[in-house]
Motif scaffolding. Structure first.
Motif, PDB file in Angstrom:
ATOM      1  N   VAL A 213       0.296  -0.677   0.189  1.00 20.53           N
ATOM      2  CA  VAL A 213      -0.167  -0.558   0.116  1.00 20.53           C
ATOM      3  C   VAL A 213       0.857   1.072   0.254  1.00 20.53           C
ATOM      4  O   VAL A 213       1.571   1.450   0.821  1.00 20.53           O
ATOM      5  N   ASN A 214       0.409   2.291  -0.424  1.00 21.21           N
ATOM      6  CA  ASN A 214       1.078   3.239  -1.074  1.00 21.21           C
ATOM      7  C   ASN A 214       0.430   4.771  -0.670  1.00 21.21           C
ATOM      8  O   ASN A 214      -0.746   4.528  -1.836  1.00 21.21           O
ATOM      9  N   MET A 215      -0.572   5.072   0.230  1.00 25.40           N
ATOM     10  CA  MET A 215      -0.810   6.049   0.766  1.00 25.40           C
ATOM     11  C   MET A 215      -1.074   8.091   0.601  1.00 25.40           C
ATOM     12  O   MET A 215       0.413   8.304   1.309  1.00 25.40           O
ATOM     13  N   SER A 216      -0.853   8.395  -0.384  1.00 31.00           N
ATOM     14  CA  SER A 216      -0.247   9.843  -0.228  1.00 31.00           C
ATOM     15  C   SER A 216      -1.119  11.295   0.359  1.00 31.00           C
ATOM     16  O   SER A 216      -0.773  12.018   0.197  1.00 31.00           O
ATOM     17  N   GLY A 217      -2.464  10.156  -0.343  1.00 31.60           N
ATOM     18  CA  GLY A 217      -3.561  11.290   0.543  1.00 31.60           C
ATOM     19  C   GLY A 217      -4.705  10.032   0.931  1.00 31.60           C
ATOM     20  O   GLY A 217      -5.581   9.347   0.347  1.00 31.60           O
ATOM     21  N   GLY A 218      -6.032  11.153   0.528  1.00 32.37           N
ATOM     22  CA  GLY A 218      -7.753  10.771   1.201  1.00 32.37           C
ATOM     23  C   GLY A 218      -7.404  10.576   2.599  1.00 32.37           C
ATOM     24  O   GLY A 218      -7.070  10.415   3.266  1.00 32.37           O
ATOM     25  N   SER A 219      -8.909   9.663   2.813  1.00 27.23           N
ATOM     26  CA  SER A 219      -9.063   9.106   4.316  1.00 27.23           C
ATOM     27  C   SER A 219      -9.609   7.425   4.234  1.00 27.23           C
ATOM     28  O   SER A 219     -10.422   7.393   3.550  1.00 27.23           O
ATOM     29  N   ILE A 220      -8.979   6.797   4.742  1.00 23.74           N
ATOM     30  CA  ILE A 220      -8.842   5.662   6.404  1.00 23.74           C
ATOM     31  C   ILE A 220      -9.935   5.749   7.160  1.00 23.74           C
ATOM     32  O   ILE A 220      -9.537   6.596   7.855  1.00 23.74           O
ATOM     33  N   ILE A 221     -11.049   5.538   7.200  1.00 22.62           N
ATOM     34  CA  ILE A 221     -11.805   5.129   8.153  1.00 22.62           C
ATOM     35  C   ILE A 221     -12.795   4.939   9.327  1.00 22.62           C
ATOM     36  O   ILE A 221     -13.369   3.655   8.097  1.00 22.62           O
ATOM     37  N   ALA A 222     -12.399   4.445  10.206  1.00 19.96           N
ATOM     38  CA  ALA A 222     -13.466   3.150  10.804  1.00 19.96           C
ATOM     39  C   ALA A 222     -13.739   2.307  12.486  1.00 19.96           C
ATOM     40  O   ALA A 222     -12.847   3.797  12.759  1.00 19.96           O
ATOM     41  N   GLY A 223     -14.284   2.237  12.881  1.00 17.66           N
ATOM     42  CA  GLY A 223     -14.269   2.572  13.857  1.00 17.66           C
ATOM     43  C   GLY A 223     -12.833   2.270  14.593  1.00 17.66           C
ATOM     44  O   GLY A 223     -12.762   2.131  16.161  1.00 17.66           O
ATOM     45  N   GLU A 224     -12.068   0.988  14.464  1.00 16.22           N
ATOM     46  CA  GLU A 224     -11.662   0.257  15.111  1.00 16.22           C
ATOM     47  C   GLU A 224     -10.334   0.605  14.463  1.00 16.22           C
ATOM     48  O   GLU A 224      -9.308   1.702  14.192  1.00 16.22           O
ATOM     49  N   PHE A 225      -9.851  -0.550  14.058  1.00 17.47           N
ATOM     50  CA  PHE A 225      -8.515   0.206  13.088  1.00 17.47           C
ATOM     51  C   PHE A 225      -8.616   0.242  11.621  1.00 17.47           C
ATOM     52  O   PHE A 225      -9.325  -0.158  11.296  1.00 17.47           O
ATOM     53  N   GLY A 226      -8.049   1.700  11.103  1.00 17.33           N
ATOM     54  CA  GLY A 226      -8.354   2.140  10.239  1.00 17.33           C
ATOM     55  C   GLY A 226      -7.304   1.409   9.288  1.00 17.33           C
ATOM     56  O   GLY A 226      -7.813   0.605   7.962  1.00 17.33           O
ATOM     57  N   LEU A 227      -5.937   1.082   8.597  1.00 17.55           N
ATOM     58  CA  LEU A 227      -5.737  -0.137   7.725  1.00 17.55           C
ATOM     59  C   LEU A 227      -4.519  -1.108   9.004  1.00 17.55           C
ATOM     60  O   LEU A 227      -4.237  -0.434   9.800  1.00 17.55           O
ATOM     61  N   VAL A 228      -4.625  -1.965   8.605  1.00 21.84           N
ATOM     62  CA  VAL A 228      -3.789  -2.903   8.983  1.00 21.84           C
ATOM     63  C   VAL A 228      -3.287  -3.626   7.754  1.00 21.84           C
ATOM     64  O   VAL A 228      -3.745  -3.614   7.452  1.00 21.84           O
ATOM     65  N   SER A 229      -2.018  -3.472   8.097  1.00 17.23           N
ATOM     66  CA  SER A 229      -0.530  -4.082   7.732  1.00 17.23           C
ATOM     67  C   SER A 229      -0.589  -5.722   8.446  1.00 17.23           C
ATOM     68  O   SER A 229       0.002  -5.265   9.041  1.00 17.23           O
ATOM     69  N   GLU A 230      -1.022  -6.574   7.829  1.00 16.84           N
ATOM     70  CA  GLU A 230      -0.349  -8.160   8.213  1.00 16.84           C
ATOM     71  C   GLU A 230      -0.090  -9.568   7.139  1.00 16.84           C
ATOM     72  O   GLU A 230      -0.175  -9.212   6.381  1.00 16.84           O
TER      73      GLU A 230
ATOM     74  N   ILE B 231     -12.416   3.559  22.031  1.00 12.99           N
ATOM     75  CA  ILE B 231     -11.783   2.714  22.886  1.00 12.99           C
ATOM     76  C   ILE B 231     -10.129   2.459  22.591  1.00 12.99           C
ATOM     77  O   ILE B 231     -10.258   3.280  21.141  1.00 12.99           O
ATOM     78  N   VAL B 232      -9.158   1.732  23.063  1.00 19.14           N
ATOM     79  CA  VAL B 232      -7.792   2.339  22.419  1.00 19.14           C
ATOM     80  C   VAL B 232      -7.271   1.992  21.808  1.00 19.14           C
ATOM     81  O   VAL B 232      -7.327  -0.123  21.886  1.00 19.14           O
ATOM     82  N   GLN B 233      -7.762   1.815  20.717  1.00 21.88           N
ATOM     83  CA  GLN B 233      -6.983   1.426  19.823  1.00 21.88           C
ATOM     84  C   GLN B 233      -6.521   2.030  17.968  1.00 21.88           C
ATOM     85  O   GLN B 233      -6.616   3.317  17.779  1.00 21.88           O
ATOM     86  N   PRO B 234      -4.939   1.238  17.646  1.00 23.22           N
ATOM     87  CA  PRO B 234      -4.614   2.438  16.971  1.00 23.22           C
ATOM     88  C   PRO B 234      -5.296   2.862  15.339  1.00 23.22           C
ATOM     89  O   PRO B 234      -6.335   1.715  15.457  1.00 23.22           O
ATOM     90  N   ALA B 235      -4.944   3.501  15.006  1.00 26.12           N
ATOM     91  CA  ALA B 235      -6.047   3.869  13.629  1.00 26.12           C
ATOM     92  C   ALA B 235      -4.388   2.806  12.465  1.00 26.12           C
ATOM     93  O   ALA B 235      -5.225   2.631  11.876  1.00 26.12           O
ATOM     94  N   LEU B 236      -3.599   2.758  12.917  1.00 23.75           N
ATOM     95  CA  LEU B 236      -2.825   1.781  12.212  1.00 23.75           C
ATOM     96  C   LEU B 236      -2.001   0.700  12.058  1.00 23.75           C
ATOM     97  O   LEU B 236      -0.792   1.105  13.860  1.00 23.75           O
ATOM     98  N   LEU B 237      -2.264  -0.584  12.201  1.00 26.30           N
ATOM     99  CA  LEU B 237      -1.865  -1.333  12.497  1.00 26.30           C
ATOM    100  C   LEU B 237      -0.994  -2.316  12.221  1.00 26.30           C
ATOM    101  O   LEU B 237      -1.544  -2.245  10.532  1.00 26.30           O
ATOM    102  N   SER B 238       0.477  -2.747  12.305  1.00 22.60           N
ATOM    103  CA  SER B 238       1.483  -3.130  11.643  1.00 22.60           C
ATOM    104  C   SER B 238       1.389  -4.633  12.081  1.00 22.60           C
ATOM    105  O   SER B 238       2.192  -4.232  13.741  1.00 22.60           O
ATOM    106  N   ARG B 239       1.245  -5.933  11.734  1.00 21.42           N
ATOM    107  CA  ARG B 239       1.331  -7.033  12.261  1.00 21.42           C
ATOM    108  C   ARG B 239       2.262  -7.964  11.397  1.00 21.42           C
ATOM    109  O   ARG B 239       2.009  -8.346   9.870  1.00 21.42           O
ATOM    110  N   ASN B 240       3.640  -8.949  12.138  1.00 16.40           N
ATOM    111  CA  ASN B 240       4.514  -9.523  10.495  1.00 16.40           C
ATOM    112  C   ASN B 240       4.891  -8.785   9.241  1.00 16.40           C
ATOM    113  O   ASN B 240       4.717  -9.579   8.799  1.00 16.40           O
ATOM    114  N   GLY B 241       4.497  -7.594   9.276  1.00 15.79           N
ATOM    115  CA  GLY B 241       4.951  -7.206   7.981  1.00 15.79           C
ATOM    116  C   GLY B 241       6.042  -6.282   7.769  1.00 15.79           C
ATOM    117  O   GLY B 241       6.796  -6.166   8.544  1.00 15.79           O
TER     118      GLY B 241
END
Length: 185
Positions: free
Chosen positions: A139-156, A175-185
Motif C-alpha cells: 500500500v502506498n498512501m499519499s492522500g485521502g482518508s481511511i475511517i473506521a471504528g477500530e483499525f483504519g489500516l491493518v498491514s499484516e 476505545i483504545v485502538q490504533p488507526a494504523l496497525l502493522s503485524r508481522n509485516g
C-alpha cells in the motif's frame, strides 16, 4: 400494434453502451468505462484487463474483485456484509468513496498493490467494532482518508507493507485502538 422494449444503459465506453458494468468490463482489454446510473452488481476484473472506472458520481452497490489493473475515481462503491473491493492486482484510487458495513471495506491481498492519492475508504458501524482496510500486499498512501471504528489500516503478513506519506487514517471509536496497525509485516 408493436411492442418496444427500452433498455437503459448502465455503462459506456466512448460511444458504446452496455446494460451492465460486467458486460463493459468483459468486452475490452483496455478502456475507460463510465458508470451512467446507480447499479447493483458484483464485478470481476480479469488479470488481462487494464480498466479506468469513472463512477461518475454514481453508486455501485456490490463487490469489485480486481485481478488486473484498475484506476478508480468519482463515485461510491458500497456493500453490506462483505468487502467492497478485493484486490489481487493493481489499484490506483484517486477520488470517490469505498464504503462497507461488514467485512473489511478493502482487502489488498498478498499479490495486490494499492495506491491511494485521494478519496475515502470507510467502514460504517454503529458500534466500536470494524476495520476499513486489510493489507497483505503493498500500500502506498499519499492522500485521502481511511475511517473506521477500530483499525483504519491493518498491514499484516510476511512481505506486507504500507507507506503512508499523506492523507489521514482515523479510528473513531471510544476505545483504545490504533488507526494504523502493522503485524508481522
Amino acid at each position: 400494434t408493436s411492442t418496444v422494449t427500452v433498455q437503459t444503459a448502465v455503462a459506456s465506453i466512448e460511444s458504446t453502451y452496455y446494460s451492465s458494468l460486467t458486460d463493459a468490463v468483459n468486452d475490452v482489454t483496455t478502456a475507460t468505462i463510465i458508470l451512467l446510473q446507480d447499479q447493483v452488481e458484483d464485478v470481476n476484473i480479469a488479470s488481462d484487463k487494464n480498466i479506468t472506472l469513472n463512477l461518475n458520481n454514481k453508486t455501485l452497490t456490490g463487490t469489485i474483485a480486481n485481478n488486473g489493473n484498475l484506476d478508480l475515481s468519482g463515485g461510491t462503491i458500497y456493500i453490506e456484509n462483505n468487502s467492497a473491493l478485493a484486490n489481487f492486482g493493481t489499484v490506483n484510487f484517486y477520488s470517490g468513496k469505498i464504503k462497507s458495513k461488514g467485512g473489511w471495506t478493502v482487502v489488498n491481498t498478498i499479490s495486490g498493490t494499492f495506491t491511494m492519492t485521494g478519496g475515502t475508504i470507510e467502514y460504517i458501524t454503529n458500534n466500536s467494532n470494524g476495520s476499513a482496510f486489510m493489507n497483505q500486499g503493498k500500500v502506498n498512501m499519499s492522500g485521502g482518508s481511511i475511517i473506521a471504528g477500530e483499525f483504519g489500516l491493518v498491514s499484516e503478513g510476511n512481505g506486507a507493507y504500507a507507506v503512508v506519506t499523506g492523507g489521514t487514517i482515523e479510528a473513531t471509536a471510544n476505545i483504545v485502538q490504533p488507526a494504523l496497525l502493522s503485524r508481522n509485516g
